[in-house]
Write a protein that holds these residues in place. Structure first.
Motif, PDB file in Angstrom:
ATOM      1  N   ALA A 172       0.824  -1.215   0.000  1.00  0.00           N
ATOM      2  CA  ALA A 172       0.000   0.000   0.000  1.00  0.00           C
ATOM      3  C   ALA A 172       0.852   1.256   0.000  1.00  0.00           C
ATOM      4  CB  ALA A 172      -0.923  -0.004   1.224  1.00  0.00           C
ATOM      5  N   TRP A 173       2.092   1.175   0.481  1.00  0.00           N
ATOM      6  CA  TRP A 173       2.947   2.347   0.522  1.00  0.00           C
ATOM      7  C   TRP A 173       3.397   2.777  -0.869  1.00  0.00           C
ATOM      8  CZ3 TRP A 173       6.801   2.119   5.243  1.00  0.00           C
ATOM      9  CH2 TRP A 173       6.041   2.158   6.426  1.00  0.00           C
ATOM     10  N   LYS A 174       3.240   1.907  -1.858  1.00  0.00           N
ATOM     11  CA  LYS A 174       3.684   2.229  -3.213  1.00  0.00           C
ATOM     12  C   LYS A 174       2.524   2.654  -4.113  1.00  0.00           C
ATOM     13  CE  LYS A 174       6.086  -1.675  -3.664  1.00  0.00           C
ATOM     14  NZ  LYS A 174       7.022  -2.660  -4.257  1.00  0.00           N
ATOM     15  N   ASP A 175       1.356   2.854  -3.521  1.00  0.00           N
ATOM     16  CA  ASP A 175       0.210   3.363  -4.277  1.00  0.00           C
ATOM     17  C   ASP A 175       0.286   4.882  -4.365  1.00  0.00           C
ATOM     18  OD1 ASP A 175      -0.667   0.786  -4.517  1.00  0.00           O
ATOM     19  OD2 ASP A 175      -2.148   0.920  -2.902  1.00  0.00           O
ATOM     20  N   THR A 176      -0.100   5.412  -5.519  1.00  0.00           N
ATOM     21  CA  THR A 176       0.029   6.853  -5.779  1.00  0.00           C
ATOM     22  C   THR A 176      -1.279   7.412  -6.314  1.00  0.00           C
ATOM     23  OG1 THR A 176       2.368   6.535  -6.337  1.00  0.00           O
ATOM     24  CG2 THR A 176       1.364   8.611  -7.004  1.00  0.00           C
ATOM     25  N   ARG A 177      -1.611   8.593  -5.838  1.00  0.00           N
ATOM     26  CA  ARG A 177      -2.752   9.345  -6.355  1.00  0.00           C
ATOM     27  C   ARG A 177      -2.217  10.469  -7.221  1.00  0.00           C
ATOM     28  NH1 ARG A 177      -5.407  13.928  -2.994  1.00  0.00           N
ATOM     29  NH2 ARG A 177      -7.093  14.659  -4.324  1.00  0.00           N
ATOM     30  N   ILE A 178      -2.707  10.574  -8.447  1.00  0.00           N
ATOM     31  CA  ILE A 178      -2.239  11.576  -9.403  1.00  0.00           C
ATOM     32  C   ILE A 178      -3.372  12.531  -9.723  1.00  0.00           C
ATOM     33  CG2 ILE A 178      -1.402  11.967 -11.749  1.00  0.00           C
ATOM     34  CD1 ILE A 178       0.091   9.413 -11.656  1.00  0.00           C
ATOM     35  N   ILE A 179      -3.083  13.824  -9.621  1.00  0.00           N
ATOM     36  CA  ILE A 179      -4.003  14.853 -10.082  1.00  0.00           C
ATOM     37  C   ILE A 179      -3.325  15.588 -11.234  1.00  0.00           C
ATOM     38  CG2 ILE A 179      -5.180  15.099  -7.872  1.00  0.00           C
ATOM     39  CD1 ILE A 179      -3.493  17.544  -7.318  1.00  0.00           C
ATOM     40  N   LEU A 180      -4.112  16.102 -12.161  1.00  0.00           N
ATOM     41  CA  LEU A 180      -3.586  16.715 -13.373  1.00  0.00           C
ATOM     42  C   LEU A 180      -3.806  18.221 -13.350  1.00  0.00           C
ATOM     43  CD1 LEU A 180      -4.816  14.175 -16.095  1.00  0.00           C
ATOM     44  CD2 LEU A 180      -2.652  14.198 -14.857  1.00  0.00           C
ATOM     45  N   LEU A 181      -2.795  18.949 -13.800  1.00  0.00           N
ATOM     46  CA  LEU A 181      -2.884  20.392 -13.991  1.00  0.00           C
ATOM     47  C   LEU A 181      -2.588  20.700 -15.447  1.00  0.00           C
ATOM     48  CD1 LEU A 181      -0.963  21.731 -10.855  1.00  0.00           C
ATOM     49  CD2 LEU A 181      -3.413  21.413 -11.120  1.00  0.00           C
ATOM     50  N   ALA A 182      -3.306  21.668 -15.995  1.00  0.00           N
ATOM     51  CA  ALA A 182      -3.081  22.063 -17.382  1.00  0.00           C
ATOM     52  C   ALA A 182      -1.832  22.924 -17.473  1.00  0.00           C
ATOM     53  CB  ALA A 182      -4.286  22.822 -17.924  1.00  0.00           C
ATOM     54  N   LYS A 183      -0.976  22.647 -18.453  1.00  0.00           N
ATOM     55  CA  LYS A 183       0.233  23.440 -18.634  1.00  0.00           C
ATOM     56  C   LYS A 183      -0.093  24.829 -19.173  1.00  0.00           C
ATOM     57  CE  LYS A 183       3.357  19.548 -19.466  1.00  0.00           C
ATOM     58  NZ  LYS A 183       4.279  18.897 -20.426  1.00  0.00           N
ATOM     59  N   ASN A 300       6.737  -2.668  -8.901  1.00  0.00           N
ATOM     60  CA  ASN A 300       5.364  -2.979  -8.461  1.00  0.00           C
ATOM     61  C   ASN A 300       4.629  -1.761  -7.919  1.00  0.00           C
ATOM     62  OD1 ASN A 300       5.817  -5.743  -9.090  1.00  0.00           O
ATOM     63  ND2 ASN A 300       6.785  -6.032  -7.087  1.00  0.00           N
ATOM     64  N   ARG A 301       4.833  -0.635  -8.560  1.00  0.00           N
ATOM     65  CA  ARG A 301       4.103   0.573  -8.193  1.00  0.00           C
ATOM     66  C   ARG A 301       2.870   0.707  -9.068  1.00  0.00           C
ATOM     67  NH1 ARG A 301       8.011   4.404  -9.880  1.00  0.00           N
ATOM     68  NH2 ARG A 301       6.410   5.969  -9.498  1.00  0.00           N
ATOM     69  N   ARG A 302       1.854   1.332  -8.526  1.00  0.00           N
ATOM     70  CA  ARG A 302       0.631   1.572  -9.287  1.00  0.00           C
ATOM     71  C   ARG A 302       0.034   2.902  -8.859  1.00  0.00           C
ATOM     72  NH1 ARG A 302      -4.428  -1.911  -6.782  1.00  0.00           N
ATOM     73  NH2 ARG A 302      -4.225  -1.161  -4.630  1.00  0.00           N
ATOM     74  N   CYS A 303      -0.892   3.406  -9.668  1.00  0.00           N
ATOM     75  CA  CYS A 303      -1.493   4.705  -9.371  1.00  0.00           C
ATOM     76  C   CYS A 303      -2.862   4.793 -10.019  1.00  0.00           C
ATOM     77  CB  CYS A 303      -0.596   5.835  -9.874  1.00  0.00           C
ATOM     78  SG  CYS A 303      -0.487   5.948 -11.666  1.00  0.00           S
ATOM     79  N   TRP A 314      -6.939   1.635 -11.580  1.00  0.00           N
ATOM     80  CA  TRP A 314      -5.538   1.513 -11.215  1.00  0.00           C
ATOM     81  C   TRP A 314      -4.743   1.036 -12.435  1.00  0.00           C
ATOM     82  CZ3 TRP A 314      -3.534   2.926  -6.555  1.00  0.00           C
ATOM     83  CH2 TRP A 314      -4.438   3.117  -5.496  1.00  0.00           C
ATOM     84  N   PHE A 315      -3.540   1.564 -12.601  1.00  0.00           N
ATOM     85  CA  PHE A 315      -2.645   1.078 -13.655  1.00  0.00           C
ATOM     86  C   PHE A 315      -1.213   1.104 -13.146  1.00  0.00           C
ATOM     87  CE2 PHE A 315      -3.338   5.598 -14.372  1.00  0.00           C
ATOM     88  CZ  PHE A 315      -2.064   6.103 -14.547  1.00  0.00           C
ATOM     89  N   ALA A 316      -0.372   0.296 -13.755  1.00  0.00           N
ATOM     90  CA  ALA A 316       0.995   0.091 -13.274  1.00  0.00           C
ATOM     91  C   ALA A 316       1.924   1.193 -13.766  1.00  0.00           C
ATOM     92  CB  ALA A 316       1.518  -1.271 -13.722  1.00  0.00           C
ATOM     93  N   ILE A 317       2.955   1.467 -12.977  1.00  0.00           N
ATOM     94  CA  ILE A 317       4.027   2.392 -13.341  1.00  0.00           C
ATOM     95  C   ILE A 317       5.295   1.563 -13.490  1.00  0.00           C
ATOM     96  CG2 ILE A 317       5.376   4.393 -12.647  1.00  0.00           C
ATOM     97  CD1 ILE A 317       3.046   5.369 -11.035  1.00  0.00           C
ATOM     98  N   GLU A 318       5.791   1.459 -14.713  1.00  0.00           N
ATOM     99  CA  GLU A 318       6.922   0.574 -14.998  1.00  0.00           C
ATOM    100  C   GLU A 318       8.207   1.329 -15.310  1.00  0.00           C
ATOM    101  OE1 GLU A 318       5.402  -1.775 -18.187  1.00  0.00           O
ATOM    102  OE2 GLU A 318       4.216  -3.063 -16.861  1.00  0.00           O
ATOM    103  N   LYS A 319       8.186   2.652 -15.248  1.00  0.00           N
ATOM    104  CA  LYS A 319       9.401   3.443 -15.411  1.00  0.00           C
ATOM    105  C   LYS A 319       9.158   4.815 -14.799  1.00  0.00           C
ATOM    106  CE  LYS A 319       8.332   5.300 -20.003  1.00  0.00           C
ATOM    107  NZ  LYS A 319       8.739   5.374 -21.414  1.00  0.00           N
ATOM    108  N   GLY A 320      10.255   5.523 -14.519  1.00  0.00           N
ATOM    109  CA  GLY A 320      10.147   6.858 -13.935  1.00  0.00           C
ATOM    110  C   GLY A 320      10.204   6.822 -12.426  1.00  0.00           C
TER     111      GLY A 320
END
Length: 636
Positions: A172-183, A300-303, A314-320
């Motif tokens: 659970a510590w590797k779960d991430t919440r992402i919010i988007l901002l317009a550039k 094994n990170r996801r967000c 939920w989807f996986a983060i495989e780089k970055g």
């Protein structure tokens, strides 16, 4: 003692809350009065609107791949999730690869373990951490640490030590919440948005604890090069700028055409290759205990993406590297610590993920031949850079990569430079470039930077003078606003102030006094009397005080040694030009001119600044004379 400290913290929180409520109440009343009076409202907004910049950080809608505008929050989440799921997919790396498939190397520190965390260290990290109210993927914020009893930290202490000892992390510590901002535009495609990652609150504490140990390790092993600044203690942004200028000044003193290429890496931190990073760190001699923990932290990170209260799948983060993590920048610069060695044909300067490469033509030949040689060297540099980019899976943004041509001769280069992908990879020659917050021009002049600074100062002074609470503003309030919003603009000039011409220094100092007098409504006062009456130092005194402290800090730091080393090299150059000693295979040229290093310029300037304060001192008889005969008192 412990109870007294807790009581003080409790009373401090109460005082802060009361002050916040008071300021909120005052602001509400001010806005209510401002909006009820139509004449005052019109006057206020007419003066202020030209200083307000449009902000489009709020995302109103997304444009999908077919060009359709999506306004429904749930559909927007899925469109963004489709894009970022593909964006964070693992790259297709050709194997075998030198980072991942090299023969094992037996280092002497292979049995080194991660030091355990003490309770005092854990509490210190928590107290120093900013308590934000933004929620992570599980609805927990750092703000709740204010209310967590210290007896519970013993359990977390065991958990962090177990994580470091066995290289495991709670899922659970590797779960991430992402919010988007317009550039830019509020209605745009997902590629024109900025993802803001909100990491797990407990994991951020673990990253901070690991970072101190990881930094100590890479410092002991000496992995980071001296030309890398940013996210390092003892390597300042201002020093990197001065080292960069010193290299260009010295090359131009040798009458060599110089090309500075400012390389932009595309989404640098978001492209971190997991397997390559672990393999390269292993190749650099990082112990297995550290490598295993970093690998467990990355994999094994996801967000999920949240827009207007709606959540995507939920989807996986495989780089970055995890955005917002304190560990990601240090891991990135360690992964790229050998970039300078891969670019031997240039003088490279790194600040975080920014690369400024200086390439000079051959010395001792005609200018035309120097330019031809410079073109060849730039081509070799770009080939080496592209090879390193492919090797590390770090693409280059050719559109934002720009170059500046500097030479004592008049004119622009007659050749084009580009990457191997044809016209799409053409690098544009520019007249100036904003590097580390400073505008660097072809001739290394500072006129345009000073003009931009003056424009920015005038805008903020206009805002300060138009700022009123209940129809008025006190001189004390305006002085506070000046110190908070205008003075930092002048402090940004302090590092390069000794490099300015005498006229530029005088004009800037006069502009500083004029700006302060305009804020305090004292334009009718002479600068001398203004300085005496309000005890205001001149800009030269402020810069002198800054440089005296800065030189003391440089004397005890690694980046300071680099600046003093440049000064020593220039001393040898001057002796060589005077024929005090010869150097074989190195021919002097009549086009070589004397060059004064930046440290020498600073020291010469400091000696020219009077040791006494710039605030004038008048005897009591002179003050009495001013009171009795003000019309006959002449201010110099």
């Amino acid at each position: 003692m412990y109870d007294v400290k807790n009581e003080i913290l409790y009373l401090r929180r109460i005082a802060k809350n009361e002050l916040k409520s008071f300021f909120s109440f005052q602001l509400t009343n001010a806005l209510r009065l401002r909006n009820t009076d139509s004449t005052a409202a019109v006057s206020f907004w007419c003066r202020s609107k030209r200083f307000l910049k449009p902000s489009s950080s709020t995302l109103h809608a997304l444009v999908n791949t077919s060009g359709q505008v999506i306004k429904d929050p749930e559909k927007m989440c899925e469109v963004a999730a489709d894009f970022y799921e593909d964006f964070f997919k693992k790259s297709n790396i050709i194997r075998p690869h030198p980072y991942t498939d090299f023969p094992p190397i037996d280092f002497d520190n292979k049995d080194e373990t991660i030091p355990e965390v003490t309770l005092d260290e854990l509490l210190h990290v928590m107290q120093a951490k900013r308590k934000k109210k933004s929620l992570d993927a599980h609805g927990i914020s750092n703000f709740m640490f204010n209310f967590l009893d210290q007896r519970h930290w013993s359990l977390l202490l065991q958990l962090y030590n177990l994580s470091f000892r066995n290289s495991i992390l709670p899922t659970a510590w590797k779960d991430t919440r992402i919010i988007l901002l317009a550039k830019k535009d509020a209605i745009c495609s997902p590629s024109l948005t900025s993802p803001i990652s909100l990491l797990d609150s407990f994991q951020k504490v673990g990253e901070k604890l690991f970072l101190t140990r990881f930094r100590d390790l890479i410092t002991r092993r000496g992995l980071l090069p001296d030309n890398q600044s940013g996210f390092r203690d003892g390597f300042r942004l201002q020093t990197r700028l001065l080292l960069f200028l010193e290299d260009i000044y010295s090359l131009m003193a040798n009458s060599a055409p110089v090309s500075t290429i400012f390389v932009d890496f595309r989404t640098a931190f978001d492209r971190l290759w997991f397997s390559g990073c672990i393999g390269k760190l292993r190749k650099l001699g990082i112990p297995p205990s550290y490598l295993n923990w970093i690998e467990a932290w990355l994999l094994n990170r996801r967000c999920y993406i949240e827009i207007k209260g709606k959540k995507s799948r939920w989807f996986a983060i495989e780089k970055g590297g995890p955005q917002g993590s304190v560990l990601t920048p240090t891991l990135f610069i360690t992964f790229n610590c050998d970039m300078g060695l891969s670019l031997p044909g240039c003088v490279s300067h790194f600040f975080a993920d920014d690369l400024a490469a200086i390439v000079a033509g051959q010395l001792g030949v005609r200018f035309m031949n120097q330019c031809i040689d410079l073109e060849k060297r730039i081509k070799i540099f770009l080939d080496q850079l592209e090879y390193y980019s492919c090797l590390t899976d770090q693409p280059i943004n050719a559109v934002k990569t720009e170059a500046i041509f500097s030479a004592r001769a008049v004119g622009l280069p007659k050749f084009d430079i580009h990457f191997n992908n044809g016209d799409d990879g053409k690098i544009k020659w520019v007249q100036e470039y904003k590097y580390l917050g400073y505008f660097i021009s072809r001739k290394l002049g500072w006129g345009k930077l000073l003009n931009r600074t003056k424009i920015k100062v005038r805008q903020r002074i206009s805002l300060i003078n138009s700022f009123k609470i209940f129809g008025t503003s006190s001189p004390r309030l305006r002085k506070v606003l000046f110190s908070s919003f205008v003075l930092p603009i002048f402090t940004w000039i302090y590092p390069i102030f000794p490099l300015l011409s005498a006229n530029q220094q005088h004009d800037l100092s006069h502009f500083y006094y004029t700006s302060l007098r305009r804020v305090l409504r004292c334009l009718c006062w002479k600068e001398t009397f203004f300085s005496f009456a309000l005890d205001e130092k001149s800009l030269e005194d402020r810069c002198s005080s800054y440089w005296n402290k800065y030189l003391c800090a440089l004397a005890d730091s690694s980046d300071g040694e680099l600046l003093f080393e440049k000064a020593n090299i220039n001393t040898f150059r001057q002796s060589w030009l005077k024929k005090d000693f010869p150097i074989k295979c190195l021919r002097r040229s009549k086009r070589f001119i004397p060059h004064q290093s930046i440290i020498e310029k600073v020291l010469c300037w400091l000696t020219s600044v009077p040791s006494r304060s710039s605030v004038p001192w008048y005897e009591i008889d002179e003050i009495q004379l001013l009171e009795d005969f003000p019309e006959s008192f002449v201010f110099m």
